[in-house]
Design an enzyme around this catalytic site. Structure first.
Site, PDB file in Angstrom:
ATOM      1  N   GLY A  40      -4.295  54.393 -10.509  1.00 55.43           N
ATOM      2  CA  GLY A  40      -4.693  53.053 -10.937  1.00 55.43           C
ATOM      3  C   GLY A  40      -4.256  51.928 -10.040  1.00 55.43           C
ATOM      4  N   LYS A  52      -2.428  41.316 -18.657  1.00 50.12           N
ATOM      5  CA  LYS A  52      -3.288  40.987 -19.791  1.00 50.12           C
ATOM      6  C   LYS A  52      -2.657  41.403 -21.108  1.00 50.12           C
ATOM      7  CE  LYS A  52      -5.771  39.351 -16.732  1.00 50.12           C
ATOM      8  NZ  LYS A  52      -4.728  39.595 -15.721  1.00 50.12           N
ATOM      9  N   GLY A 179      -2.107  29.128  -8.319  1.00 50.16           N
ATOM     10  CA  GLY A 179      -3.285  29.984  -8.384  1.00 50.16           C
ATOM     11  C   GLY A 179      -3.333  30.807  -9.646  1.00 50.16           C
ATOM     12  N   ALA A 318     -10.470  42.944  -8.546  1.00 45.76           N
ATOM     13  CA  ALA A 318     -10.647  44.358  -8.859  1.00 45.76           C
ATOM     14  C   ALA A 318     -12.121  44.727  -8.973  1.00 45.76           C
ATOM     15  CB  ALA A 318      -9.917  44.699 -10.160  1.00 45.76           C
ATOM     16  N   HIS A 442     -26.386  32.149 -33.559  1.00 43.13           N
ATOM     17  CA  HIS A 442     -25.629  31.024 -34.100  1.00 43.13           C
ATOM     18  C   HIS A 442     -24.816  31.487 -35.303  1.00 43.13           C
ATOM     19  CE1 HIS A 442     -24.698  26.969 -35.493  1.00 43.13           C
ATOM     20  NE2 HIS A 442     -25.066  27.360 -36.706  1.00 43.13           N
TER      21      HIS A 442
END
Length: 463
Positions: A40, A52, A179, A318, A442
């Site tokens: 990974g 995350k 950043g 990524a 909606h």
């Protein structure tokens, strides 16, 4: 006799592992070299995925601490269990890395465990064992750019790797670099209780982002409690008994000042990583920014050796690496792989999120291209109101004459998800009217995209 493969990929990050899977799907005998104990690469192990996980956990903590009461949910006692939060992050990482290992087995990709070195065209050594391949693909990713005068120890002066492993919440974190990485990790620790100061050399955040969005982003983060020192550079760092003392001065030069911190996060960017790979000995050329030089088909100057992802030119993302991995695998199998570099979205996973795709107003002005702008604020979106997430707006840029969508920029809730619709539209050469005339459910946040498309021709309905 050494084992032979059709393709050997060096590096198992998103570019490498996706390339390996696609090559194997296409019938090529494929191997992937990885020196970590898990597959990974940076992304799954110490980058995208763990960050995350921490962003989600810290966002949940922020919600229950400060916003649940607005919804009629009263929580009497709130306690942060950082050890459990870190453990959950590890569980998320493990599930993802094990998932890639499963996919390798499913697709019959051979994992060559160890450090790879290119011996020349068609030859790769992995921890001393030589292998042969018709094609070699370099996908070794990137590393954090060091800052002269600020020595990283991953304890009190950290990169993103150490910044994800802190065992206590700092009182004051200084982030060097405004950043994506700095603002995301700054958000994690700010939500958990740290005071956060961001020092940025430029006069705006997230270089390359549409400046109007960048200014709005700065206002929102300031409202949340972030402090910013823009147009400022860090010239030195001294460790003290309580943390770190930084020396700062204006970017244009001038009087110096000092700033004390418990933790300093160095996040000024990333650079191509290929240490120990033997590029020089193999005769592989680099460009003027020390990235591997490739042609339009990802080929280096050495026949049979290719490169993708962060080690070559282009955004260090990524998903860009993944698309390149698929493209080169398909090319090697005799198909026509392709990546549209004008339609690669970028996302900052703070809250609100910031997402962009295509041209900014600044780039269009520099090109002298005539364009129209359509904007719609989340304050006028019913679902955003129900979510109490009304900061930000959707901005769509379209060609003045043809109405083709040239770019889009979103600051607001789930911007990273919303940008996908516009990226799809751009991939098919859609106009803003195509988006505007598409029926959107909606109440959803995506209606803000439709309204921004309507606004390109001045006919937004709900503002």
């Amino acid at each position: 006799m050494s084992e032979s493969f059709d393709v050997i990929i060096i590096g198992s990050g998103p570019g490498g592992y996706v390339c390996a899977i696609r090559a194997a799907q296409l019938g090529l005998k494929t191997a992937c070299v990885e020196k970590r104990a898990t597959l990974g690469g940076t992304c799954l192990n110490v980058g995208c995925i763990p960050s995350k996980a921490m962003l989600q956990s810290s966002e949940n903590f922020e919600e229950v601490s400060h916003h649940f009461a607005d919804h009629g949910i009263v929580v009497d006692s709130i306690k942060l269990d950082l050890a459990r939060m870190q453990a959950r992050k590890g569980e998320v990482v493990n599930a993802n890395t094990k998932g890639v290992e499963f996919l390798f087995k499913k697709n019959k990709v051979t994992w060559l465990k160890g450090e790879g070195r290119i011996l020349g065209a068609g030859k790769v050594a992995v921890d001393g064992t030589e292998y042969e391949a018709k094609s070699i693909i370099i996908a070794t990713g990137s590393e954090s750019v060091p800052l002269p005068g600020v020595e990283v120890d991953e304890k009190v002066i950290v990169t993103s790797t150490g910044g994800l492993e802190l065992q206590s919440v700092p009182k004051h974190m200084v982030v060097i670099g405004g950043g994506v990485i700095g603002l995301e990790l700054g958000s994690v620790w700010h939500r958990l209780g740290a005071d956060v100061t961001v020092v940025e050399y430029l006069d705006h955040l997230v270089p390359g982002t549409d400046k109007e969005v960048g200014k709005a982003f700065e206002r929102v983060l300031t409202k949340q409690g972030f402090k910013f020192k823009l147009k400022t550079k860090v010239t030195g760092a001294t460790k003290t008994e309580t943390g770190v003392k930084l020396t700062l001065e204006p970017a244009a030069g001038g009087e110096t000042e000092t700033l004390d911190a418990d933790i300093v996060l160095v996040a000024i960017g990333r650079r191509a990583f290929y240490e120990g790979l033997g590029l020089q000995e193999a005769g592989i050329e680099l460009d003027d920014r020390k990235r591997i030089k490739v042609d339009g088909h990802y080929a280096t100057n050495v026949p049979g050796i290719y490169a993708i992802g962060d080690v070559i030119a282009g955004p260090m993302l990524a998903h860009k690496a993944e698309d390149e991995g698929v493209a080169i695998a398909e090319m090697l199998a005799g198909q026509a792989g392709h990546v549209n570099y004008n339609v690669i979205p970028g996302v900052v996973y703070t809250w609100p999120e910031v997402a962009s795709v295509g041209a900014t107003e600044e780039t269009l002005k520099a090109e002298g291209r005539e364009y129209s702008v359509g904007k719609f604020p989340f304050t006028a979106n019913g679902r955003a109101r129900a979510m109490a997430a009304t900061d930000g707006f959707v901005k769509i840029l379209a060609d003045k004459k043809t109405d083709e969508v040239l770019g889009a920029h979103i600051i607001g809730p789930d911007a990273g998800t919303l940008i996908a619709e516009i990226a799809t539209a751009m991939e098919f050469g859609a106009s803003s009217e195509d988006i505007a005339r598409t029926c959107h459910a909606h109440p959803t946040l995506s209606e803000a995209v439709k309204e921004a498309a309507l606004a390109v021709e001045g006919r937004a309905l709900h503002i």
